[in-house]
Write a protein that holds these residues in place. Structure first.
Motif, short mmCIF file in Angstrom:
data_model
loop_
_atom_site.label_atom_id
_atom_site.label_comp_id
_atom_site.label_asym_id
_atom_site.label_seq_id
_atom_site.Cartn_x
_atom_site.Cartn_y
_atom_site.Cartn_z
N MET A 51 0.86 -1.17 0.00
CA MET A 51 0.00 0.00 0.00
C MET A 51 0.90 1.23 0.00
O MET A 51 1.76 1.38 0.87
CB MET A 51 -0.95 0.02 1.19
CG MET A 51 -1.81 1.28 1.23
SD MET A 51 -3.17 1.19 2.41
CE MET A 51 -4.49 0.65 1.34
N GLY A 55 -2.39 5.45 -0.65
CA GLY A 55 -3.48 4.50 -0.55
C GLY A 55 -3.65 3.55 -1.72
O GLY A 55 -4.58 2.74 -1.73
N THR A 57 -2.92 0.27 -3.91
CA THR A 57 -2.55 -1.08 -3.50
C THR A 57 -2.11 -1.91 -4.71
O THR A 57 -2.50 -1.65 -5.85
CB THR A 57 -3.71 -1.80 -2.81
OG1 THR A 57 -4.84 -1.88 -3.71
CG2 THR A 57 -4.14 -1.06 -1.56
N THR A 68 -6.43 -8.43 1.37
CA THR A 68 -6.62 -6.99 1.31
C THR A 68 -5.69 -6.32 2.30
O THR A 68 -5.72 -6.64 3.50
CB THR A 68 -8.07 -6.61 1.63
OG1 THR A 68 -8.96 -7.27 0.73
CG2 THR A 68 -8.27 -5.10 1.51
N SER A 70 -4.47 -2.85 4.23
CA SER A 70 -4.98 -1.54 4.64
C SER A 70 -4.03 -0.96 5.68
O SER A 70 -3.16 -1.66 6.19
CB SER A 70 -6.41 -1.67 5.20
OG SER A 70 -6.43 -2.50 6.34
N ARG A 71 -4.22 0.32 5.97
CA ARG A 71 -3.33 0.97 6.94
C ARG A 71 -4.11 1.98 7.75
O ARG A 71 -5.09 2.56 7.28
CB ARG A 71 -2.13 1.62 6.25
CG ARG A 71 -2.49 2.76 5.34
CD ARG A 71 -1.30 3.16 4.43
NE ARG A 71 -0.19 3.73 5.20
CZ ARG A 71 1.03 3.93 4.71
NH1 ARG A 71 1.29 3.61 3.44
NH2 ARG A 71 1.97 4.47 5.45
N ASP A 72 -3.65 2.21 8.97
CA ASP A 72 -4.19 3.24 9.85
C ASP A 72 -3.01 4.12 10.25
O ASP A 72 -2.23 3.76 11.15
CB ASP A 72 -4.86 2.59 11.06
CG ASP A 72 -5.53 3.60 11.97
OD1 ASP A 72 -5.18 4.80 11.89
OD2 ASP A 72 -6.37 3.20 12.78
#
Length: 114
Positions: A51, A55, A57, A68, A70-72
């Motif tokens: 990622m 944002g 991917t 999948t 994702s990141r925070d």
């Protein structure tokens, strides 16, 4: 010093799901592309999912449609949701920048077996 701490692995039956987490420290997390890598017994470590800091991917063909990433950024954490797991997904999973930099974490073992 950049550090990565992976968690969430385990033993799961084929077709099952797991969600991996990776907490990063010692870096300005939000500005870097990050990736999940895996190393199966007797094989080279491979990049599984990426990622970017914006944002976007990308995935290795063997996991497309099943995994999948994702990141925070507020939590300096990257995740990997893994669905429809197959025995071939058995490996130690690591996270790192992309391209990788510095020491690797200890990883988290994922075993897919009936």
């Amino acid at each position: 010093q950049v550090q990565f701490v992976e968690s969430g692995g385990g033993l799961v039956q084929p077709g099952g799901s797991l969600r991996l987490s990776c907490a990063a420290s010692g870096m300005i997390f939000r500005i870097y592309d990050v990736g999940w890598y895996r190393q199966a017994p007797g094989k080279e470590r491979e990049l599984v999912a990426v990622m970017t800091n914006t944002g976007r991917t990308n995935y290795v063909d063997s996991v497309k449609g099943r995994f999948t990433i994702s990141r925070d950024n507020a939590r300096n954490t990257v995740y990997l949701q893994m669905n429809s797991l197959e025995p071939e997904d058995t490996a130690i999973y690591y996270c790192n920048k992309n391209p990788p930099y510095g020491a690797w974490g200890q990883g988290t073992q994922v075993t897919v077996s009936s």
